[in-house]
Design a protein around this motif. Structure first.
Motif, PDB file in Angstrom:
ATOM      1  N   GLU A 251     -31.048 -10.577 -42.959  1.00  0.00           N
ATOM      2  CA  GLU A 251     -30.471 -10.006 -41.742  1.00  0.00           C
ATOM      3  C   GLU A 251     -30.734  -8.501 -41.693  1.00  0.00           C
ATOM      4  O   GLU A 251     -30.677  -7.815 -42.708  1.00  0.00           O
ATOM      5  CB  GLU A 251     -28.965 -10.276 -41.707  1.00  0.00           C
ATOM      6  CG  GLU A 251     -28.295  -9.797 -40.449  1.00  0.00           C
ATOM      7  CD  GLU A 251     -26.822 -10.137 -40.378  1.00  0.00           C
ATOM      8  OE1 GLU A 251     -26.236  -9.915 -39.303  1.00  0.00           O
ATOM      9  OE2 GLU A 251     -26.261 -10.611 -41.375  1.00  0.00           O
TER      10      GLU A 251
ATOM     11  N   ASN B 205     -25.244  -7.191 -42.302  1.00  0.00           N
ATOM     12  CA  ASN B 205     -24.671  -7.171 -40.954  1.00  0.00           C
ATOM     13  C   ASN B 205     -24.572  -5.737 -40.433  1.00  0.00           C
ATOM     14  O   ASN B 205     -24.699  -5.497 -39.233  1.00  0.00           O
ATOM     15  CB  ASN B 205     -23.319  -7.882 -40.898  1.00  0.00           C
ATOM     16  CG  ASN B 205     -22.250  -7.199 -41.731  1.00  0.00           C
ATOM     17  OD1 ASN B 205     -22.456  -6.899 -42.909  1.00  0.00           O
ATOM     18  ND2 ASN B 205     -21.105  -6.956 -41.137  1.00  0.00           N
TER      19      ASN B 205
ATOM     20  N   LYS C 122     -32.250 -12.696 -39.362  1.00  0.00           N
ATOM     21  CA  LYS C 122     -31.138 -13.478 -39.902  1.00  0.00           C
ATOM     22  C   LYS C 122     -31.369 -14.978 -39.727  1.00  0.00           C
ATOM     23  O   LYS C 122     -30.912 -15.784 -40.540  1.00  0.00           O
ATOM     24  CB  LYS C 122     -29.824 -13.076 -39.228  1.00  0.00           C
ATOM     25  CG  LYS C 122     -28.612 -13.818 -39.803  1.00  0.00           C
ATOM     26  CD  LYS C 122     -27.339 -13.406 -39.126  1.00  0.00           C
ATOM     27  CE  LYS C 122     -26.079 -13.974 -39.720  1.00  0.00           C
ATOM     28  NZ  LYS C 122     -26.126 -15.294 -40.290  1.00  0.00           N
TER      29      LYS C 122
END
Length: 135
Positions: A97, A120, A73
């Protein structure tokens, strides 16, 4: 001379099992990749329903995290911050990420890369896998 740590097969299997459990708990179809400190692929697992491209992106994220000794990330943020020249960095492909380094005593001993859901969420799965080592 320094002593270095390395992942053994039992570690890799523990990481993979914990990452898979996190993905299945959330009903996420992903690919899970584990690499050594040099970014060499040690484990690749594509869960049912995971997109075909995730089998390329997951290992690339892990490779980037291992070689950089930081989450992939960081590189995504650098590029999103306007430093587009970073896209020309040699052999660095997984700048999204979802790649997380495995750190032991301040050394990067490998990384986990996950691809298939939101970035995420990929990182969440990778971190759950690494947590199985209890580092």
């Amino acid at each position: 001379m320094k002593t270095t740590h390395s992942l053994d097969l039992a570690d890799i299997k523990a990481i993979a099992a914990a990452a898979e459990a996190e993905a299945l708990k959330n009903k996420w179809a992903v690919t899970i990749a584990v690499v050594d400190a040099g970014g060499h692929l040690l484990w690749l697992q594509r869960l049912d329903g995971a997109p075909a491209i995730s089998a390329h992106i997951g290992p690339a994220k892990a490779h980037t995290a291992a070689l950089g000794c930081r989450e992939s990330k960081v590189y995504e943020d650098i590029i999103n911050g306007g430093r587009y020249a970073f896209l020309t960095a040699p052999t660095v492909e997984g700048m999204l990420e979802g790649g997380v380094p495995i750190m032991k005593d301040g050394q990067c001993i490998g990384a986990v890369g996950v691809s298939g859901v939101k970035s995420n969420e990929d990182a969440q799965i990778a971190k759950a896998g690494i947590a199985a080592l209890g580092l």
